[in-house]
Design a protein around this motif. Structure first.
Motif, PDB file in Angstrom:
ATOM      1  N   THR A 281      44.208  45.077  36.201  1.00  0.00           N
ATOM      2  CA  THR A 281      44.803  44.280  37.269  1.00  0.00           C
ATOM      3  C   THR A 281      46.125  44.893  37.729  1.00  0.00           C
ATOM      4  N   TYR A 282      46.937  45.359  36.784  1.00  0.00           N
ATOM      5  CA  TYR A 282      48.183  46.022  37.156  1.00  0.00           C
ATOM      6  C   TYR A 282      47.906  47.289  37.966  1.00  0.00           C
ATOM      7  N   LEU A 283      46.881  48.040  37.558  1.00  0.00           N
ATOM      8  CA  LEU A 283      46.518  49.246  38.303  1.00  0.00           C
ATOM      9  C   LEU A 283      46.082  48.895  39.717  1.00  0.00           C
ATOM     10  N   GLN A 387      46.654  38.030  41.590  1.00  0.00           N
ATOM     11  CA  GLN A 387      47.412  36.914  41.035  1.00  0.00           C
ATOM     12  C   GLN A 387      46.500  35.967  40.255  1.00  0.00           C
ATOM     13  N   ASN A 388      45.340  35.655  40.818  1.00  0.00           N
ATOM     14  CA  ASN A 388      44.395  34.779  40.142  1.00  0.00           C
ATOM     15  C   ASN A 388      43.814  35.441  38.890  1.00  0.00           C
ATOM     16  N   ALA A 389      43.574  36.758  38.966  1.00  0.00           N
ATOM     17  CA  ALA A 389      43.060  37.474  37.799  1.00  0.00           C
ATOM     18  C   ALA A 389      44.078  37.439  36.667  1.00  0.00           C
ATOM     19  N   LEU A 390      45.331  37.701  36.987  1.00  0.00           N
ATOM     20  CA  LEU A 390      46.368  37.678  35.953  1.00  0.00           C
ATOM     21  C   LEU A 390      46.486  36.294  35.324  1.00  0.00           C
ATOM     22  N   TYR A 391      46.361  35.263  36.138  1.00  0.00           N
ATOM     23  CA  TYR A 391      46.446  33.896  35.620  1.00  0.00           C
ATOM     24  C   TYR A 391      45.406  33.669  34.527  1.00  0.00           C
ATOM     25  N   ARG A 392      44.229  34.257  34.692  1.00  0.00           N
ATOM     26  CA  ARG A 392      43.155  34.116  33.706  1.00  0.00           C
ATOM     27  C   ARG A 392      43.318  35.063  32.532  1.00  0.00           C
ATOM     28  N   GLN A 393      43.832  36.264  32.770  1.00  0.00           N
ATOM     29  CA  GLN A 393      43.812  37.314  31.755  1.00  0.00           C
ATOM     30  C   GLN A 393      45.007  37.311  30.830  1.00  0.00           C
ATOM     31  N   LEU A 406      53.496  42.008  37.146  1.00  0.00           N
ATOM     32  CA  LEU A 406      52.653  42.146  38.334  1.00  0.00           C
ATOM     33  C   LEU A 406      53.511  42.451  39.554  1.00  0.00           C
ATOM     34  N   ARG A 407      54.645  41.763  39.676  1.00  0.00           N
ATOM     35  CA  ARG A 407      55.564  42.034  40.782  1.00  0.00           C
ATOM     36  C   ARG A 407      56.172  43.439  40.662  1.00  0.00           C
ATOM     37  N   THR A 408      56.430  43.874  39.421  1.00  0.00           N
ATOM     38  CA  THR A 408      56.977  45.216  39.220  1.00  0.00           C
ATOM     39  C   THR A 408      56.026  46.276  39.752  1.00  0.00           C
ATOM     40  N   ALA A 451      37.790  50.537  40.942  1.00  0.00           N
ATOM     41  CA  ALA A 451      38.377  49.729  39.873  1.00  0.00           C
ATOM     42  C   ALA A 451      37.800  48.319  39.861  1.00  0.00           C
ATOM     43  N   GLY A 452      37.465  47.798  41.028  1.00  0.00           N
ATOM     44  CA  GLY A 452      36.830  46.491  41.092  1.00  0.00           C
ATOM     45  C   GLY A 452      35.363  46.536  40.714  1.00  0.00           C
TER      46      GLY A 452
END
Length: 468
Positions: A281-283, A387-393, A406-408, A451-452
């Motif tokens: 997700t960061y990538l 954003q939604n992926a990070l919320y889950r992961q 994520l913002r970085t 990546a997706g």
């Protein structure tokens, strides 16, 4: 017999509503827009500030990069503190710092002081977004909801909207009160955040002494050194600056050793290294925003130099892009559909890059508008999907620091885009440079799409999935 303090607490204690506490939405959104509004308003103030202090563009550019640097470092660092102490304390401290920095900028006697005010603004505005993500997570756990998708969408749309209207708002404020007004406006915004935050943000009770003992200050310092060296190099990548990436590598090695050996690490590398979906997700965030910012910077410059449009007309040409992004975010925000959004966003981004290859100095205005509108689709989908992926992961206890990272990666993408524009437009924003930039963006978009496609975990994100 109850004491006065107990009676006061009983009167002010608010019952928890059965659903998401909507009283939290106002402080969450207002706090989270402080960063994009300060990032965008400065664009129209650089020239008058330069005239006021007799500073060339190379010096006033630090007003932009200072905020980027401070925010990229501050988001994950303050996010970790949010995870440890709760959102209320850091939200109030951060928004108070925004007000102080705004006042400092409004009274700044020199460009150096103004840059320092922008650094403080960067750190101050770094608290609200991680705090909002932590609040969203805690409210979802309290209410047993699947996810507060609408709240996350509201955050995303609000940030995009403010980024769009920021330059216009900045121009209005400068017209009314001069360039210092874009700093002064932070004072009432900060005051509103402080009032709303004091009234509605929940208090967190816990062992603060234990939390204080576990603050990994050396880890935070080494992490900041890595980011600063890397980002300063990306702002001006030259062979003469070879020592910056070398310094970043040395600091990264020290950071890794520190985090692997300490009991309470700032970033748990063992857990993060095992969370491949979150790393992906960061990538994707980096790839998506590298293309997004490359288009924003490069297409705008080409419209003025290669196509010969006036700056005001170039701004109007970008309106379909903004409207398309906002519309897509709003219409698709009710459903997470992370993988579908990323695949559609990546594919459409490739189409938009191909559209850039069709442009030339005599291209009709309708084609310029169409290319912008197409590029707006992935801008409305990719950021929201990540954003939604990070919320889950992300691990629930580290959701704020994960959101900060994520913002970085978003700001790393912005700096990468800036370096790409400088490379491809070395002799001016001509059509040949635009086409080369389009090929660079297309390559990144292909990587984003792959990546997706290759990340099967995206199709199995559920509220009960294991967070690591």
């Amino acid at each position: 017999m109850t004491s006065h303090a107990e009676r006061t607490a009983a009167r002010t204690r608010r019952p928890a509503p059965p659903g998401f506490d909507r009283r939290l939405i106002a402080p969450m959104i207002l706090g989270s827009i402080l960063n994009p509004i300060n990032s965008s308003m400065i664009a129209v103030a650089l020239v008058p500030i330069g005239l006021a202090f007799g500073a060339p563009p190379a010096e006033t550019a630090w007003l932009v990069t200072a905020l980027y640097l401070a925010t990229a470092v501050g988001q994950p660092v303050i996010g970790r503190l949010v995870d440890m102490y709760g959102p209320r304390l850091l939200y109030l401290a951060g928004t108070a710092l925004v007000g102080a920095a705004g006042l400092m900028g409004a009274l700044a006697p020199s460009l150096g002081v103004l840059v320092a005010a922008r650094v403080l603004l960067g750190f101050g505005t770094s608290a609200a977004y991680p705090a909002s993500m932590q609040l969203a997570r805690s409210e979802a756990e309290r209410t047993g909801q699947d996810s507060p998708a609408r709240v996350l969408t509201a955050l995303s749309v609000a940030n995009q909207t403010v980024a769009v209207v920021g330059p216009a708002l900045g121009g209005f404020l400068i017209g009314v009160g001069g360039w210092r007004a874009i700093f002064t406006v932070n004072v009432p915004l900060s005051a509103a955040c402080l009032v709303l935050g004091t009234l509605w943000l929940p208090r967190r009770h816990g062992d603060r002494d234990r939390a204080r003992r576990s603050v990994d200050l050396p880890g935070m310092a080494l992490f900041s050194a890595v980011l600063l060296a890397l980002m300063v190099f990306l702002m001006s990548p030259r062979l003469a600056h070879w020592w910056l990436p070398v310094g970043a590598a040395v600091a990264a090695a020290g950071f890794a050793l520190r985090e692997l050996r300490t009991a309470g690490p700032f970033i748990d590398l063992r857990v993060l290294g095992g969370n491949v979906p979150l790393l992906a997700t960061y990538l994707r965030q980096f790839l998506g925003y590298t293309t997004s910012y490359s288009f924003m910077y490069g297409f705008t410059q080409w419209l003025e130099q290669g196509r010969g449009l006036h700056a005001a007309d170039a701004g109007l040409v970008l309106l379909p892009l903004s409207l398309s992004a906002l519309t897509d975010s709003w219409l698709t925000g009710r459903r997470e559909a992370v993988r579908a959004k990323l695949l559609v966003g990546g594919a459409v981004q490739i189409v938009a890059c191909a559209g850039l290859l069709l442009l030339h100095s005599g291209s009709p205005v309708w084609l310029l508008l169409a290319v912008g509108a197409v590029m707006g689709v992935p801008q409305g989908l990719i950021g929201l999907a990540n954003q939604n992926a990070l919320y889950r992961q992300a691990a629930p206890e580290r959701i704020a620091s994960a959101a900060g990272l994520l913002r970085t990666f978003m700001y790393l993408g912005a700096l990468g885009a800036s370096a790409a524009n400088a490379a491809f437009f070395a002799h001016g924003a001509d059509t040949a440079g635009l086409h080369e930039l389009a090929l660079f963006m297309a390559a990144g978009s292909v990587l984003l799409l792959l990546a997706g496609l290759l990340d099967r975990s995206l199709s199995t994100l559920t509220p009960t999935s294991r967070k690591a």
